[in-house]
Design an enzyme around this catalytic site. Structure first.
Site, PDB file in Angstrom:
ATOM      1  N   HIS A  99      37.904  35.854  41.060  1.00  0.00           N
ATOM      2  CA  HIS A  99      37.557  34.806  41.551  1.00  0.00           C
ATOM      3  C   HIS A  99      36.481  34.724  42.326  1.00  0.00           C
ATOM      4  CE1 HIS A  99      38.225  36.612  45.163  1.00  0.00           C
ATOM      5  NE2 HIS A  99      39.552  37.196  44.769  1.00  0.00           N
ATOM      6  N   ASP A 101      35.846  32.296  45.145  1.00  0.00           N
ATOM      7  CA  ASP A 101      35.836  32.942  46.822  1.00  0.00           C
ATOM      8  C   ASP A 101      36.240  34.157  47.555  1.00  0.00           C
ATOM      9  OD1 ASP A 101      38.628  32.938  45.784  1.00  0.00           O
ATOM     10  OD2 ASP A 101      39.429  31.838  47.988  1.00  0.00           O
ATOM     11  N   ASP A 132      35.312  42.601  46.726  1.00  0.00           N
ATOM     12  CA  ASP A 132      37.216  41.200  46.676  1.00  0.00           C
ATOM     13  C   ASP A 132      35.937  40.059  46.171  1.00  0.00           C
ATOM     14  OD1 ASP A 132      39.232  39.808  46.543  1.00  0.00           O
ATOM     15  OD2 ASP A 132      39.421  39.597  48.454  1.00  0.00           O
ATOM     16  N   GLU A 166      42.007  31.798  45.389  1.00  0.00           N
ATOM     17  CA  GLU A 166      42.280  33.123  44.825  1.00  0.00           C
ATOM     18  C   GLU A 166      42.613  33.265  46.683  1.00  0.00           C
ATOM     19  OE1 GLU A 166      44.096  37.143  44.962  1.00  0.00           O
ATOM     20  OE2 GLU A 166      42.156  36.142  46.182  1.00  0.00           O
ATOM     21  N   GLU A 167      41.735  33.139  47.531  1.00  0.00           N
ATOM     22  CA  GLU A 167      42.129  34.027  48.715  1.00  0.00           C
ATOM     23  C   GLU A 167      43.284  33.078  49.783  1.00  0.00           C
ATOM     24  OE1 GLU A 167      41.655  37.263  49.554  1.00  0.00           O
ATOM     25  OE2 GLU A 167      39.739  37.568  48.280  1.00  0.00           O
ATOM     26  N   GLU A 194      41.495  41.672  39.363  1.00  0.00           N
ATOM     27  CA  GLU A 194      40.834  42.900  40.407  1.00  0.00           C
ATOM     28  C   GLU A 194      42.086  44.082  40.351  1.00  0.00           C
ATOM     29  OE1 GLU A 194      40.703  40.828  44.100  1.00  0.00           O
ATOM     30  OE2 GLU A 194      42.144  39.326  43.753  1.00  0.00           O
ATOM     31  N   HIS A 392      38.795  42.567  52.881  1.00  0.00           N
ATOM     32  CA  HIS A 392      38.560  42.141  54.063  1.00  0.00           C
ATOM     33  C   HIS A 392      38.734  42.285  55.330  1.00  0.00           C
ATOM     34  CE1 HIS A 392      42.103  39.362  51.839  1.00  0.00           C
ATOM     35  NE2 HIS A 392      40.939  39.424  51.217  1.00  0.00           N
TER      36      HIS A 392
END
Length: 427
Positions: A99, A101, A132, A166-167, A194, A392
């Protein structure tokens, strides 16, 4: 110090890990330079610069001399697909998914600017998305670049898919894409997506995910003046609901790290995330709401679990109801049986590289769940060992040597997967 950015130029800072010499320091590996360039694209929510990512990916496709297709799955949400057609394109393909984003940052808590991709003297590259999952995106690309340069070609087609959103749940990304005709054209047989870093020497591999349930419980009650003992209030019902959910949370917490449950993916987590209600200090509200984030392992009977929630609501009082903002019911697992040809190709290749694999249920949610929901196998894997889990988190980083080693891992994995012999259904 937090909040004070490093003033060094990105291509001059820290020590480097490639060949040659620049300004008295070893020259940076071009793959690391590319990784840092991609990290500087601000594809951060709430307004990710997806156009910048697409331009970057178009450039990568040109460099690889591979076609790239753009599929707008929702307004302003584009899935990019770079394809390396195999010698037998009728066979099921291998999909390498990532992804584009990244999640928001609290800049004041970062030691370096979160979009400067600063590399320190130890080779740690600090940026949002370092783990990530922009690292994996570039590792895919660089592994393909090296394989093509070596003149390799495989029987199965390899698709690199780059998805948005995705996030924020994947609803305008992979969830929509799997229902799109262009997804069917991929003719997918197996996907990599991932995973997570592992602080030990092992590599974590995810073959399933917990189901995310986002639930709001609504508690109506008798309104009245704040000076009286009003009967049957919303707050009393709310308290009972909260107690039921959090008592179950405590029991699951106790189960973790027992002989029965070794990892977070084996238990149900419940977290109270929002409480709403009330209009003034002296007014007893007519309704109060509480919201929870639940993550439920695939070993749990979901129908029985929802019955448990219904009981909690009934016990809380009259007219207590609930509704879901998100309710995933798929419990498909990807086979890790040694007789499964995809898993056998993956695991035996890792074993040949002396990699220790740790199989787990993913504790959160990734785009893999949408792939599994349509009945296709997907493995969550990010080749990051000896690395703290910082997705994150503040000061997310990845060491350049771990990053470079990951490229070598994919250089071995991609040929193994794209070279899986025709399956019985394909003959």
């Amino acid at each position: 110090m937090a909040g004070q950015w490093c003033g060094m130029l990105p291509d001059k800072d820290g020590l480097n890990g490639g060949g040659g010499v620049q300004d008295g320091h070893p020259a940076e590996d071009p793959s690391v330079t590319l990784f840092r360039e991609y990290l500087r694209l601000k594809t951060v929510h709430p307004e990710p610069d997806y156009d910048a990512a697409l331009k970057f990916l178009e450039r990568m496709a040109e460099e690889l001399a591979l076609p790239m297709k753009k599929v707008e799955v929702c307004p302003g949400r584009v899935v990019a697909i770079i394809s390396w057609i195999g010698s037998r394109p009728e066979l099921k393909s291998v999909v390498l998914n990532s992804h584009t984003d990244v999640v928001p940052v609290y800049e004041e808590h970062w030691k370096h600017h979160p979009f400067a991709a600063v590399k320190d003297a130890d080779g740690n590259i600090y940026a949002r998305g370092a783990q990530d999952m922009k690292s994996v995106t570039i590792q895919y690309i660089e592994a393909i670049r090296r394989l093509k340069a070596a003149g390799k070609r495989f029987s199965r087609t390899i698709h690199l898919t780059f998805v948005p959103d995705e996030e924020v749940g994947g609803h305008k990304g992979m969830e929509t894409f799997v229902k799109h005709p262009e997804f069917q054209k991929l003719n997918m047989g197996f996907a990599l997506d991932e995973g997570l870093a592992n602080p030990t020497n092992a590599y974590t591999v995810f073959y399933g995910e917990r189901n995310p349930w986002w639930i709001t419980v609504r508690c109506p009650g008798s309104p009245g003046h704040g000076s009286r003992f009003v009967e049957n209030t919303a707050a009393e019902k709310l308290r009972r609901v909260i107690n039921s959910f959090l008592e179950f949370r405590e029991k699951e917490k106790q189960r973790l790290n027992t002989s029965e449950c070794f990892t977070l993916g084996d238990v149900t987590t419940i977290n109270m995330t929002m409480v709403k209600g009330g209009v003034a200090y002296n007014v007893v509200p007519a309704e109060m709401d509480v919201s929870f984030d639940l993550r439920i392992p695939p070993t749990v009977n979901l129908q029985e679990f929802e019955e448990k929630i219904k009981v909690w609501c009934r016990e809380a009082g009259e007219d207590v109801t609930y509704d879901f903002a998100q309710k995933h019911m798929d419990q498909n697992l990807t086979s890790t049986d040694e007789n499964d040809p995809w898993w056998q190709a993956f695991s035996s290749t890792c074993k040949a590289m002396n990699m220790t694999l740790k199989k787990e249920i993913f504790p959160a949610a990734t785009d893999s769940r949408f792939i599994r929901e349509v009945g296709l196998p997907a493995i969550g894997f990010s080749p990051m060992n000896l690395t703290p889990i910082l997705l994150h988190d503040h000061n997310e980083y990845l060491n350049e040597q771990v990053f470079l080693q990951g490229i070598q891992v994919y250089e071995r994995l991609i040929p193994a997967l794209a070279g899986v012999a025709p399956l019985s259904a394909e003959l």
